[in-house]
Design an enzyme around this catalytic site. Structure first.
Site, PDB file in Angstrom:
ATOM      1  N   LYS A 120       0.918  -1.426   0.364  1.00  0.00           N
ATOM      2  CA  LYS A 120      -0.559   0.158  -0.078  1.00  0.00           C
ATOM      3  C   LYS A 120       0.656   1.398   0.040  1.00  0.00           C
ATOM      4  O   LYS A 120       0.528   2.254  -0.909  1.00  0.00           O
ATOM      5  CB  LYS A 120      -1.509   0.119   1.456  1.00  0.00           C
ATOM      6  CG  LYS A 120      -1.915   1.054   1.114  1.00  0.00           C
ATOM      7  CD  LYS A 120      -3.240   1.140   2.378  1.00  0.00           C
ATOM      8  CE  LYS A 120      -2.686   0.988   4.000  1.00  0.00           C
ATOM      9  NZ  LYS A 120      -2.975   2.492   4.127  1.00  0.00           N
ATOM     10  N   ASP A 138      -6.632   1.290   0.492  1.00  0.00           N
ATOM     11  CA  ASP A 138      -6.679   1.698   1.873  1.00  0.00           C
ATOM     12  C   ASP A 138      -7.998   0.752   2.683  1.00  0.00           C
ATOM     13  O   ASP A 138      -9.203   0.555   1.899  1.00  0.00           O
ATOM     14  CB  ASP A 138      -6.284   2.687   2.989  1.00  0.00           C
ATOM     15  CG  ASP A 138      -7.489   3.978   2.347  1.00  0.00           C
ATOM     16  OD1 ASP A 138      -8.623   3.230   1.574  1.00  0.00           O
ATOM     17  OD2 ASP A 138      -7.264   4.981   3.217  1.00  0.00           O
TER      18      ASP A 138
END
Ligand code: SF4
Length: 211
Positions: A120, A138
């Site tokens: 991420k 996310d």
């Protein structure tokens, strides 16, 4: 959800915010990398408060190393998990200096090899510092993608793969920020604000609220 709905959703999000970006403050790829690293399980506001004092003193790997773990801790102690984050910041700076000439590498594998940097974070840095069409999934993007049925998936990997497949090229670079901001301010976790949502008529969530 069919593709014409997706295009309409992205068009509306773009019209309401033509140049979206992160809410983390940064002025270089290095500052962004450190801010994203600090932001795990912390709010952007708390990270910005800490980096506002930290970056004038140390906004390069060498200057951060000179501060040392304890010096970094002192600046970030208001942020959750600050002990391990300070250690990761220092280890990351050492690797940047030793292996990348003090620069943030524009390379997924090299980014993911840094301590505390997962897929991420690498996606955020590649997208926001270097303009790659990556989509960092996310908690907000995961929720919005599933609720709306825009890109449903059982886990973040599935949602990321689906988004990369269905989001047309013209929207790809900014899609990550539109979906995060939509999840953060409108399609919020506990009670989505469907009554104030600009894609309410396109969203396929069965339990819409009236607020
Ligand atoms: S209509 Fe409601 S559930 Fe759908 S995207 Fe908007 S806020 Fe989220």
């Amino acid at each position: 959800m069919n593709q014409s709905k997706r295009v309409e959703i992205l068009s509306r999000l773009r019209a309401s915010n033509p140049h979206p970006t992160t809410e983390l403050n940064f002025s270089s790829p290095f500052e962004l990398l450190i801010a994203v690293l600090l932001s795990a399980q912390a709010t952007d506001v708390s990270v910005n408060k800490a980096t506002a004092k930290l970056y004038p003193i140390a906004n390069t790997p060498a200057a951060m190393l000179a501060l040392g773990v304890d010096g970094v801790k002192e600046h970030i102690k208001t942020i959750g998990l600050f002990n391990s984050k300070a250690e990761n910041v220092i280890k990351t700076c050492r690797i940047l200096l030793e292996q990348h000439g003090g620069e943030v590498p524009e390379d997924r594998a090299a980014l993911e090899a840094l301590p505390g940097v997962g897929r991420k974070t690498a996606n955020v840095v590649l997208n926001t510092a270097f303009g790659w069409p990556t989509i960092a999934v996310d908690t907000h993007i995961f929720r919005v993608s599933n609720r709306t049925r825009f890109a449903p998936g059982k886990n973040v990997e599935e949602v990321e793969a689906k988004l990369l497949k269905v989001v047309p090229k013209e929207f790809k670079v900014d899609c990550h920020h539109w979906l995060i901001l939509h999840g953060r301010y409108t399609c919020v976790a506990r009670k989505p604000r469907c009554g104030a949502c600009l894609i309410e008529d396109l969203c396929e969530f069965p339990d819409k609220t009236e607020i």
